[in-house]
Structure formats: C-alpha cells, structure tokens
Design an enzyme around this catalytic site. Structure first.
Site, PDB file in Angstrom:
ATOM      1  N   LYS A 137       0.862  -1.185   0.000  1.00 30.75           N
ATOM      2  CA  LYS A 137       0.000   0.000   0.000  1.00 30.75           C
ATOM      3  C   LYS A 137       0.901   1.240   0.000  1.00 30.75           C
ATOM      4  O   LYS A 137       1.973   1.238   0.625  1.00 30.75           O
ATOM      5  CB  LYS A 137      -0.879  -0.047   1.253  1.00 30.75           C
ATOM      6  CG  LYS A 137      -1.940   1.026   1.349  1.00 30.75           C
ATOM      7  CD  LYS A 137      -2.848   0.747   2.552  1.00 30.75           C
ATOM      8  CE  LYS A 137      -3.939   1.793   2.723  1.00 30.75           C
ATOM      9  NZ  LYS A 137      -4.865   1.431   3.831  1.00 30.75           N
TER      10      LYS A 137
ATOM     11  N   SER B 214      -9.753   1.422   2.828  1.00 36.54           N
ATOM     12  CA  SER B 214      -8.886   2.237   2.000  1.00 36.54           C
ATOM     13  C   SER B 214      -7.815   1.445   1.240  1.00 36.54           C
ATOM     14  O   SER B 214      -7.211   1.978   0.320  1.00 36.54           O
ATOM     15  CB  SER B 214      -8.188   3.295   2.861  1.00 36.54           C
ATOM     16  OG  SER B 214      -7.334   2.680   3.807  1.00 36.54           O
TER      17      SER B 214
ATOM     18  N   SER C 165      -9.858  -1.113   6.881  1.00 37.59           N
ATOM     19  CA  SER C 165      -9.268  -0.921   5.550  1.00 37.59           C
ATOM     20  C   SER C 165      -8.535  -2.110   4.947  1.00 37.59           C
ATOM     21  O   SER C 165      -8.181  -2.068   3.772  1.00 37.59           O
ATOM     22  CB  SER C 165      -8.322   0.269   5.564  1.00 37.59           C
ATOM     23  OG  SER C 165      -9.084   1.440   5.447  1.00 37.59           O
TER      24      SER C 165
HETATM   25  N1  GLN Z   1     -13.281   3.694   6.415  1.00 34.80           N
HETATM   26  C1  GLN Z   1     -12.616   4.002   7.645  1.00 34.80           C
HETATM   27  C2  GLN Z   1     -12.158   5.432   7.629  1.00 34.80           C
HETATM   28  O1  GLN Z   1     -12.368   6.070   6.658  1.00 34.80           O
HETATM   29  C3  GLN Z   1     -11.449   3.081   7.867  1.00 34.80           C
HETATM   30  C4  GLN Z   1     -10.260   3.400   7.035  1.00 34.80           C
HETATM   31  C5  GLN Z   1      -9.052   2.595   7.417  1.00 34.80           C
HETATM   32  O2  GLN Z   1      -9.149   1.528   8.031  1.00 34.80           O
HETATM   33  N2  GLN Z   1      -7.895   3.119   7.083  1.00 34.80           N
HETATM   34  O3  GLN Z   1     -11.614   5.947   8.538  1.00 34.80           O
END
Ligand code: GLN
Length: 449
Positions: A49, A124, A148
């Site tokens: 990532k 994400s 994410s």
């Molecule tokens: N969707 C969640 C957020 O926007 C989790 C994102 C993540 O785990 N990085 O914060």
C-alpha cells in the site's frame, strides 16, 4: 497467479518472470490498482500500500501533498519481509491518507473492482485487494485503521487479516490514527495470510506501542480440526442486506458441519462505535497530519508570500476534500470546551465496547460477524460522507479495542455475482485460535476464486 506458498520455492529467475507477468496483467486489466511498479531487487514480489515506506522509493499516501517525497528508510515490515525472502514490488492505490471506504479519494483516481468495474474495490486498501483478487499480485500489505484491510478484501473476494494492535510494527507507516492503525496481509488464502503475517510480525523497539511478546509461527501450525465455540451476533446480522445474511447463514451451517459450537449473542447498536470511531480517528488524524506544513515533507505551494500563506496554500492545495473534512472535525473535537464532550467521551465508549466484547469472549473463542452491510457499492454511490461512515459499522469496534480480525470470502451473491465476505474476531493476541477457525471456515465454504 501462484500462491505465496508456491512462490517460496521459486528461483530468482522464475520470480523475475513473475514480476514481468504481474506488471503485464495490471496494465492489461486497467483497474488502477497500482500507482507505481517500483522494484526492489530479488525476492518474492509483495505489493505494498502506498503508505508503507521503502528506502529510496516515493511514497505518497495517495495525496498530492506528498508528491515528490522520497522515503529515507525502510519500514520495519519491509526490513522483515526482506529477511524472509520477500521484496516490495509496486505501490498500491488507496484512499488519501487511508481515509475512506472506497478508494475514491485517491489523488490517482479510483481503483475498480475486478468483479465488476462499475463498483468500488472498497477501501482504504482498495488497490491491494483488487490487485490480489485480479492476479496482479501474489500477496499485498494493507493497513487497517477501521476496516481498511478486511473490508476491501470482502468486496474483492480475498482474505484480509488485521493483527492485534501491537503485533506488527507501525514504524515507517504513514500515520492516520496511531492508536488504531495496524499493517496486515491481503492474500488469496488463509495459509498465505499466515505466511506473510509470520514474516512481518514481532516486537520493534522503534514503535513504542509494539508488543513485547513472541509468538510461534502460525504457518505450519494451523489446526483446522480444533473444535471451537463461535459466537454470532444476532442484531448485527439482522441489520445487514439479504446478500450478507445469506452468506452468514451459509457460514454458520458450514461451521456447524465442521463440529464447532455456535452461540447466539447481541452487542450494542454499532451506531455508537461509528460515533466514537469518527471522533477518535479524526482527532488523531488532525494531530498526525499537522506535520504536512510544506516545509518538512513533500510538496510546497508556489511562491508563498509569507509563512502563513505557505502553510495555508500548501495545505489547501495539497489535501483533498475528505482529508480536509477530517482535519476540521478532528481539530473541532479536540478544541477546548469540546474536548470533554466529544474526545473524552469517545475514549470512555472504547472501554464500554471492550467490556461488551469481553463478555462475549467469556463464552466464545471467536466471534463471526459481517464485514460490511452489503456487497461493494457502485462508484459514486457513497458520495455522502455520512453514508460512507455508516458502512464501516461492523469493522471499527475491532480497531477501537485492538482485536485481531480476519475477513474471508464466503460466497458469491446470486443476483450480482459479487463476493460476500465475513470476519472472524478473536481475543487480543489470540491469532492462533483465529487462524484455526479461519482455516476451518475456509475449507468448509470452499469459495472459488
Ligand atoms: N473507512 C474508515 C475510515 O475512513 C477506515 C479506514 C481505514 O481503516 N484506514 O476511517
């Protein structure tokens, strides 16, 4: 594409051919899962990532504000991967600074879901999950602050594992919310997840929250025949879509046929998790992102008139909409007069959530819950931020209390053909039981890729 297990016995010559093949596939598929095809020499290629640092590579967290930034050192997970014969290959698309549930907030544009290009891959870590699902990567690393890793894995039909907070070093990970962030693998099988997890886990003195615990390798020691007590959370399941409920029903039957005992439990309405999470996460994000001031990292605005103008324009031009929204929200909940009402209260809610989960774990080894309320949404469908936040209802409690969770593909929804995943959760630092249960569930549902 071959599995990580198969890759372990390949020669460097074969691996170099595989790298070519991965790149060719990614270019042909056009999913926008990769933002770069950087290579780092010999070893099994693992996609990272774009918030994990590799020395001398660019790393941008999919943000304009980090364009041009070159990492000065390897993240600990990269160092550990190298010691295990793996090498970073490529940078995966993601939501900007990992803030999002769809990978649509990336400065590189959205990644597409390999099962249906009109749908998002989740987020994400959407690029990591889409690439693994489409055979553009053998395995990938993502980060999970509120789902994410697990949620994009579920939307793309692959395995996503978030370790217990403290198991994997965060040194060299672009920080979003430091008390919630955790790096973990995205793979096509539970076994591959164990291999990659074993490679990256372990104490790191450079991360003060890293746990001083050792753990035997999971890979090679997984026991899918172990009989477990698994709790299902009835009120969670009732709130999910028919596609998710059907997968849940199938998984429960499969687990019973494997000889596990199912117990029925309830947990508080996850709307409280969402409120607590979006206070804690944005508060920590506002603090972490203060460092992007146009002086120390990455991009700086053109011809600033004075210092204030430099800060103001660098940040206004460099951050996207969603990141700005969260910085504003985070600074608001931390500001004097509101701190007690929001931030402190949210911290108290974390304790209540932990107590509740502990009560369930008094009677169960594992908990089975949905990952998301429905299959992957269409591109643009979650344009309303509040709707997007609500879609995190099943994944964020785990981060608020630091538990390990693994998301597994269960079946394809009959109407849409889209994969549906569910997650198993375990007590903190009980990865062993989590993998035993996951291997049992994986073999009994036999999802076909
Ligand atoms: N969707 C969640 C957020 O926007 C989790 C994102 C993540 O785990 N990085 O914060």
């Amino acid at each position: 594409m071959i599995s990580l297990k198969e890759a372990l016995v390949k020669s460097e010559e074969e691996l170099s051919e595989i790298r070519q093949e991965l790149k060719k596939r990614a270019e042909a598929n056009g999913l926008n899962a990769y933002v770069a095809f950087d290579e780092a020499g010999e070893g099994i290629p693992i996609l990272l990532k774009d918030n994990i640092q590799v020395k001398d590579w660019g790393v941008t967290c999919a943000s304009r504000i980090l364009q041009g930034y070159v990492a000065p050192y390897d993240a600990t997970v990269v160092e550990k991967m190298r010691n295990a014969g793996m090498a970073p290959f490529g940078r995966a698309n993601m939501d900007e600074f990992a803030m999002g549930s769809t990978t649509e907030s990336s400065c590189y544009g959205p990644t597409l879901n390999p099962h249906d290009k009109s749908r998002v891959p989740g987020g994400s870590s959407g690029g990591s999950a889409a690439a693994v699902a489409a055979g553009e990567a053998i395995a990938a690393l993502g980060s999970d602050t509120g789902g994410s890793i697990r949620q994009p894995a579920a939307y793309c039909g692959v395995v996503g594992f978030k370790p217990t907070y403290g198991r994997v070093s965060r040194y060299g990970l672009g920080a979003y919310a430091s008390s919630l962030d955790q790096i973990g693998p995205i793979t096509r099988s539970v076994e591959d997840a164990a291999i990659l997890y074993d490679a990256i886990k372990g104490h790191d003195p450079r991360d003060s929250t890293s746990a001083e615990l050792t753990e035997d390798p999971i890979h090679g020691n997984i026991d899918p025949d172990r009989k477990l007590t698994i709790a299902v959370i009835d009120n969670y399941v009732e709130a999910a879509s028919p596609a998710v409920r059907a997968a849940h029903e199938e998984a429960v039957k499969a687990l019973e046929s494997e000889g596990h005992r199912i117990v029925h439990k309830e947990l508080s309405n996850p709307k409280y998790d969402i409120a607590a999470y979006y206070i804690v996460a944005t508060a920590e994000a506002a603090t972490n992102l203060a460092r992007y001031d146009g002086i120390r990292y990455g991009r700086r605005c053109e011809e600033p008139k004075n210092l204030e103008d430099l800060y103001f324009r660098t940040r206004s031009e460099g951050f996207g909409e969603e990141v700005k929204r969260r910085i504003l929200l985070g600074n608001f909940v931390l500001s004097s007069g509101y701190y007690d009402a929001y931030y402190l209260k949210a911290q108290k809610v974390r304790h209540l959530i932990r107590d509740e989960f502990n009560r369930v774990f008094d009677e169960a080894d594992l908990i089975l819950v949905p990952v998301a309320p429905d299959i992957a949404p269409k591109l643009g469908e979650l344009a309303d931020p509040l709707e997007m936040y609500k879609s995190d209802m099943y994944t964020i409690a785990v981060n608020l209390i630091g538990l390990p969770g693994i998301s597994l593909p269960i079946r394809k929804d009959a109407d849409s053909g889209m994969p549906v995943g569910l997650q198993l959760l375990a007590k903190a630092f009980d990865e062993r039981t989590l993998f035993d249960g996951a291997a049992s569930l994986e073999r009994s549902v036999a999802y076909s890729h």
